[in-house]
Design a protein around this motif. Structure first.
Motif, short mmCIF file in Angstrom:
data_model
loop_
_atom_site.label_atom_id
_atom_site.label_comp_id
_atom_site.label_asym_id
_atom_site.label_seq_id
_atom_site.Cartn_x
_atom_site.Cartn_y
_atom_site.Cartn_z
N ARG A 229 -36.94 67.00 -45.41
CA ARG A 229 -38.57 67.29 -45.44
C ARG A 229 -39.58 67.10 -44.57
O ARG A 229 -40.58 67.82 -43.96
CB ARG A 229 -38.46 67.46 -46.71
N GLU A 230 -39.43 65.43 -43.87
CA GLU A 230 -40.54 64.90 -43.96
C GLU A 230 -39.95 63.92 -42.33
O GLU A 230 -40.96 63.90 -42.02
CB GLU A 230 -41.33 63.59 -44.51
N ALA A 231 -38.67 64.32 -41.67
CA ALA A 231 -37.99 63.53 -41.28
C ALA A 231 -36.99 63.83 -39.83
O ALA A 231 -37.41 62.81 -39.00
CB ALA A 231 -37.63 61.67 -40.99
N ILE B 158 -32.96 74.84 -44.95
CA ILE B 158 -32.12 74.49 -44.41
C ILE B 158 -31.75 73.57 -43.55
O ILE B 158 -30.70 74.01 -42.21
CB ILE B 158 -31.31 75.73 -44.55
N SER B 159 -31.52 72.24 -43.45
CA SER B 159 -30.93 70.88 -42.63
C SER B 159 -29.60 71.42 -41.82
O SER B 159 -29.31 70.50 -40.66
CB SER B 159 -31.05 69.56 -43.17
N ASP B 160 -28.50 72.05 -42.84
CA ASP B 160 -27.51 72.27 -42.19
C ASP B 160 -27.41 73.72 -40.88
O ASP B 160 -26.18 73.73 -40.34
CB ASP B 160 -26.42 73.02 -43.15
N LEU B 161 -28.39 73.69 -40.85
CA LEU B 161 -28.59 75.23 -40.24
C LEU B 161 -29.81 74.63 -38.75
O LEU B 161 -31.04 74.03 -39.25
CB LEU B 161 -29.04 76.20 -39.91
N ILE B 162 -28.96 74.33 -37.63
CA ILE B 162 -29.89 73.58 -36.43
C ILE B 162 -30.30 74.91 -35.37
O ILE B 162 -29.83 76.13 -35.33
CB ILE B 162 -29.36 72.91 -35.81
N CYS B 163 -31.76 75.33 -35.29
CA CYS B 163 -32.21 76.34 -34.62
C CYS B 163 -31.47 75.87 -32.64
O CYS B 163 -31.34 74.73 -31.88
CB CYS B 163 -33.05 76.29 -34.24
N LYS C 135 -49.15 78.11 -50.64
CA LYS C 135 -48.72 77.62 -48.91
C LYS C 135 -49.43 76.26 -48.28
O LYS C 135 -48.41 75.59 -47.64
CB LYS C 135 -49.86 78.64 -47.97
N ARG C 136 -49.63 76.48 -49.14
CA ARG C 136 -50.63 74.38 -48.56
C ARG C 136 -49.76 73.67 -49.26
O ARG C 136 -48.79 72.53 -48.12
CB ARG C 136 -51.99 74.17 -49.27
N ALA C 137 -48.84 73.82 -50.47
CA ALA C 137 -48.20 73.02 -51.07
C ALA C 137 -46.87 73.08 -50.05
O ALA C 137 -46.36 71.46 -49.66
CB ALA C 137 -48.15 72.99 -52.34
N ILE C 138 -46.06 73.63 -50.52
CA ILE C 138 -44.88 74.36 -49.05
C ILE C 138 -45.27 73.56 -47.71
O ILE C 138 -44.43 73.03 -47.06
CB ILE C 138 -44.55 75.50 -48.58
N PHE C 139 -46.08 73.70 -46.52
CA PHE C 139 -46.88 72.80 -46.01
C PHE C 139 -46.59 72.13 -45.92
O PHE C 139 -45.75 70.76 -44.64
CB PHE C 139 -47.79 73.70 -45.06
N GLU C 140 -47.01 71.32 -46.75
CA GLU C 140 -47.85 69.26 -47.22
C GLU C 140 -46.08 68.74 -47.28
O GLU C 140 -46.02 67.54 -47.30
CB GLU C 140 -48.75 69.20 -47.68
N TYR C 141 -45.57 69.96 -47.61
CA TYR C 141 -44.40 68.86 -48.75
C TYR C 141 -42.91 69.13 -48.29
O TYR C 141 -42.16 68.03 -47.48
CB TYR C 141 -44.07 68.95 -50.52
N ASN C 142 -42.59 70.29 -48.10
CA ASN C 142 -41.03 71.00 -47.85
C ASN C 142 -41.15 70.78 -46.40
O ASN C 142 -39.86 70.70 -45.66
CB ASN C 142 -41.52 72.39 -48.73
N LEU C 143 -41.68 71.66 -45.70
CA LEU C 143 -42.56 71.12 -44.98
C LEU C 143 -43.06 70.66 -43.93
O LEU C 143 -43.63 70.53 -42.54
CB LEU C 143 -42.83 72.58 -44.41
N ALA C 144 -42.69 69.63 -44.37
CA ALA C 144 -43.53 67.97 -43.55
C ALA C 144 -42.87 67.81 -42.60
O ALA C 144 -44.42 67.01 -42.00
CB ALA C 144 -43.73 66.94 -44.28
N ALA C 145 -42.28 67.57 -42.07
CA ALA C 145 -42.01 67.38 -40.10
C ALA C 145 -42.51 68.30 -39.38
O ALA C 145 -42.94 68.21 -38.36
CB ALA C 145 -40.42 67.24 -40.93
N GLU C 146 -42.22 69.43 -39.46
CA GLU C 146 -42.44 70.49 -38.92
C GLU C 146 -44.11 70.24 -39.06
O GLU C 146 -44.70 70.79 -38.08
CB GLU C 146 -42.13 71.94 -39.53
N LEU C 147 -45.08 70.25 -40.10
CA LEU C 147 -46.23 69.80 -39.50
C LEU C 147 -47.03 68.56 -39.05
O LEU C 147 -47.42 68.01 -38.58
CB LEU C 147 -46.84 69.49 -41.74
#
Length: 924
Positions: free
Chosen positions: A251-253, A262-267, A390-402
């Protein structure tokens, strides 16, 4: 381009293969289907239950029949003139051992010939693989890791659980050096300095040596020695391109773009011509052969530039002849599919939302809100909760994307005099607020806009828009306004750094002062657009929709729970727009992604007509079930809001013919509800979540569900619940038939999810992907012969009326293909005592026509009934006005066969006397 008359979605895997699908061709034809609409068919990871984790775009999935099975299916479809639409996934692949592109990247990293196929951040020191169940050191010490050798290919692998990760060839020396005095050591020296194009020959040499008894034994001993020595095994790990890590670290790195969380699915970087060609080569061959007649593009918003992708697809697939192409695109309230996309339309989530507006009573919103808030004990502010989620998901679940977006934007700011004094933290907070304020999944700004976007201007303002709808930056007016509104909202956020917000807002419009920043700006905008969609999905659909439980029938993919019902005139306006902008798009009511089946929603719409009665029932049930609740340190389990959700979900799925003595049926219901509640609790992310599971809380809720649904322990509740909900289920059946009639005749292509020709009371996946008993369906279809509508309605709990109307409606649609595909949409006014309880419209072309009359908001008219047919006398003087152009024609009911002479109006008591809904066609 062949436009379907009706599509039938079939989920392959889970017991469905090509041979079984081929055997259904005749059944689907008799049902009235023109196109089989198949879930992904290309090879996915072993054991995949859905196919969206593909690993080979060149081959057909062997687990469902492979090439031979596909050819058999195609022949079976051809024999009954059915065509095939396939679901295609160009955005991502499985990061799995079976994916040879991915394995090549693991071997050589950025030097791999496939490195550019995936969206990977190669500036990172290592390619992170977050697949461990715990810390790397713990897994190393407990013996999770090992080494394996493939004697055929000459490849060394690092083993982890059941995964085999190829070693980068230069690191082979670390293993081969453990066999001193052998030819293996000398070969290891060659591996240590190897480059990509030399590796094949070296591996052949290694395989040859391994086939010799002495050298083979030495190699086996070397592998054993290194694998059994933790320090040496760690040294091998550290020499790789990749780095194993705890799955929570993703989620962060994470160092590559993934599908949602889903880390098992690479774009994939499908915008690159070579990647596009490799991904689509086999699909286009099937299209050219006539084996595939249409394509549904999965997750179009994940692509870098959807419009350019679709244009390239159409050109490559069929030259100048447009292919039947659909996109999975969630269109938010007030949004419309982009006009310049060369597609037939969407997969139809927005159609579900339009139906919800029609069958929910808007006048009861305040009463339902009050009831919900009183029981849950909390004040509800939907918009504020959406922003917080949305803020919580961006800051935690999608921290790497942020973090990736922040780093790119900060680099641009540091090189720009306008952003030189903006801190990295201010940039990060501005990105969060702008993404939070965006009301849609994404904007569509691309590389074609960057030159005209390079202007020396100040802040965004509406004067930049010219009369052509294109602003001075070359960006569409739609995107320009979306970003301008987001900037205005972000400026008002508490503690906002206005300079940072305006800088990021201008960056999102590709407004860069210095040419060297252009590429970085485009990279930022592209990644922001590819991230805002997953953010919306995870925060709203997969978080807020499990927290805001006021009326869960509205908590649907593409839905708007804060839009509580709509007027009939609003529905008609939407249908006019639908006919104008996507007459060939799908009209869906259930899909593999919906939160609940169409008929469960149809039942729950009824609650909007009875908020006080529902509140009283929930209070009564809550008291009855109080002994089954557990009081934990952090509160009751379940808490009131979860209990409110539970009773609604249960009302949606409860079989109307369930008998207290049917222990197997109750056990099945228990299991379905337990799985659903576990997912709902984790998605809500309040007291438990997928990253940190609260076992005590989840077990307490599971125990509650089981106790509540055990007849021997809870007979009083079960009898009360069934008695209270029976009228809801009956009225819901009328709603179901009404939405079916509308779907069949409205602008768009009616789409039928597998098994939904009968009642579909499914819950969210995996429940909605369960296998369908097609043998039973075929028997029911055969039993319809000679049955009168009255007989069907007596058996309404079986779903027979829905099956019969599906066949009758699709037969009418097939006989009048041009009418339903191209005909005008005419809204028909209702009058009389219950005018508000009907919706009616006509389709007209030349001198042909069809009319739909469907009940809505009829709970008050169904009191005391034992079958879903409103008695004629209850309609009173309610009637439908007939346009002048249709009054001279006689009409025939496609379902009952009843005939009506022309006139200025049609009395509801007459046309709805034998069946709950009417589809009238011009009589021969």
């Amino acid at each position: 381009m062949t436009t379907p008359t009706a599509t039938y979605r079939l989920q392959f895997r889970n017991g469905m293969n090509f041979d079984r699908a081929a055997a259904l061709a005749g059944y689907l034809s008799r049902l009235g289907i023109s196109h089989l609409y198949a879930s992904p068919l290309f090879t996915a990871v072993t054991g995949s239950t859905h196919g969206y984790d593909g690993c080979d775009f060149e081959s057909i999935e062997p687990e469902i029949g492979g090439e031979r099975g596909f050819e058999s299916l195609r022949q079976a479809l051809d024999s009954v003139a059915l065509e095939l639409i396939v679901d295609f996934v160009p955005n991502h692949m499985a990061a799995a051992d079976a994916n040879h592109w991915w394995q090549a990247v693991l071997e050589w990293g950025a030097a791999s010939p496939y490195a550019g196929f995936f969206d990977i951040d190669w500036s990172a020191p290592k390619l992170m693989l977050p697949i461990l169940g715990s810390r790397y050191e713990d897994e190393l010490q407990c013996g999770t890791f090992g080494l394996q050798f493939d004697a055929i290919s000459g490849t060394l692998f690092f083993s982890c659980y059941e995964r085999l990760l190829p070693l980068t060839p230069p690191s082979y020396a670390l293993v081969l050096d453990a066999a001193p005095g052998t030819l293996l050591t000398r070969l290891g020296t060659n591996f240590a300095s190897a480059i990509v194009n030399e590796t094949g020959a070296l591996k052949k040499q290694l395989a040859k040596l391994a086939s010799q008894p002495e050298q083979g034994n030495a190699l086996s001993e070397a592998i054993r020695a290194v694998a059994s020595n933790r320090e040496r095994l760690h040294q091998v790990h550290e020499a790789q391109i990749w780095q194993l890590a705890d799955w929570r670290l993703a989620r962060e790195a994470i160092t590559y773009r993934r599908f949602f969380e889903i880390s098992d699915l690479i774009c994939l970087k499908v915008e690159t011509p070579a990647v596009f060609e490799a991904v689509h080569r086999r699909l286009f061959a099937l299209i050219a052969q006539g084996a595939v007649d249409g394509v549904r593009i999965d997750h179009i918003d994940g692509l870098a530039d959807p419009k350019s992708y679709l244009e390239r697809f159409q050109t490559s697939a069929a030259g100048t002849c447009a292919h039947y192409l659909l996109v999975e695109k969630i269109v938010e309230h007030g949004e419309r599919l982009r006009d310049d996309w060369p597609v037939a339309g969407t997969t139809g989530y927005e159609f579900i939302s339009l139906l919800a507006g029609l069958f929910v009573e808007p006048g009861n919103e305040a009463a339902m809100r009050s009831a919900y808030q009183r029981f849950s004990g909390t004040e509800v502010d939907y918009e504020a909760n959406a922003r917080d989620a949305k803020r919580a998901i961006f800051e935690y679940n999608l921290a790497a994307e942020l973090a990736a977006l922040t780093n790119t934007a900060a680099a641009i700011a540091a090189a720009d005099s306008d952003g030189h004094d903006i801190s990295t933290d201010a940039v990060r907070r501005a990105i969060i607020e702008l993404a939070t304020a965006l009301p849609v999944y994404r904007t569509y700004i691309n590389s074609g806009d960057i030159n005209s976007g390079d202007i020396d201007s100040g802040n965004i303002n509406s004067s930049d828009i010219n009369s052509s709808g294109i602003n001075s930056s070359g960006i569409s007016e739609i995107d320009r306004r979306l970003i301008a509104d987001a900037v205005a909202s972000a400026r008002r956020a508490p503690g906002a750094d206005v300079a940072a917000v305006e800088f990021i807002g201008n960056l999102l419009m590709l407004r860069v002062r210095h040419a060297p920043n252009r590429d970085l700006a485009l990279r930022f905008v592209t990644r922001f657009q590819q991230t805002s969609g997953p953010l919306m999905a995870k925060a709203i659909e997969d978080t807020l929709f499990y927290r805001f439980n006021q009326l869960i029938a509205l908590n649907e993919v593409g839905g708007a729970p804060d839009q509580f019902g709509a007027s009939v005139s609003a529905f008609h306006s939407a249908m006019h727009e639908r006919r104008r902008f996507q007459p060939d798009g799908l009209s869906a009511t259930s899909t593999h992604d919906t939160k609940r089946g169409e008929d469960a929603r149809a039942r729950l719409y009824v609650l909007s007509e009875m908020p006080q009665t529902w509140e009283q029932a929930v209070l009564r049930w809550s008291q009855m079930n109080a002994p089954h609740r557990v009081h934990l340190a952090d509160g009751p389990a379940p808490e009131p809001d979860v209990e409110w959700l539970f009773y609604q979900a249960l009302a949606g799925v409860w079989p109307a013919d369930l008998l207290p003595q049917d222990e197997d049926a109750f056990f099945s219901l228990q299991e379905r509800m337990c799985v659903y509640m576990e997912k709902a609790l984790r998605e809500a992310k309040l007291r438990t979540n997928w990253f940190s599971i609260n076992q005590d809380y989840e077990q307490a809720v599971r125990s509650f569900v089981v106790a509540v649904l055990t007849p021997g322990r809870n007979k009083r509740f079960i009898e009360d619940f069934a008695g209270t909900c029976a009228p809801i289920w009956l009225t819901g059946a009328i709603n179901s038939l009404a939405q079916l009639a509308i779907k069949i005749a409205a602008p768009g292509v009616p789409d039928f999810y597998q098994g939904s020709e009968l009642w579909n009371f499914s819950l969210v996946d995996p429940d909605n992907r369960s296998a369908v008993d097609f043998a039973y369906l075929e028997r029911l279809l055969g039993s319809l012969t000679g049955q009168e509508p009255e007989s069907l309605l007596d058996q309404w709990k079986s779903g027979l009326p829905k099956l019969a109307f599906t066949i009758a409606g699709l037969r009418a649609r097939h006989e009048r293909r041009a009418l339903f595909a191209e005909g005008q949409y005419l809204e028909l006014a209702s009058s009389g005592e219950h005018a508000g309880s009907l919706v009616a419209f006509a389709r007209e072309q030349d001198d042909d026509f069809a009319i739909v009359v469907a009940p809505r908001l009829v709970r008050g008219l169904t009191q005391g009934l034992d079958r879903p047919l409103i008695p004629a006398e209850r309609w009173g003087d309610t009637a439908i006005a007939i346009p002048n152009s249709l009054q001279k024609h006689a009409m025939r009911d496609a379902m009952t066969g009843a005939r009506y002479t022309g006139g200025a109006s049609l009395p509801a008591a007459q046309i709805l006397a034998r069946f709950p809904v009417a589809l009238l066609v011009k009589a021969a």
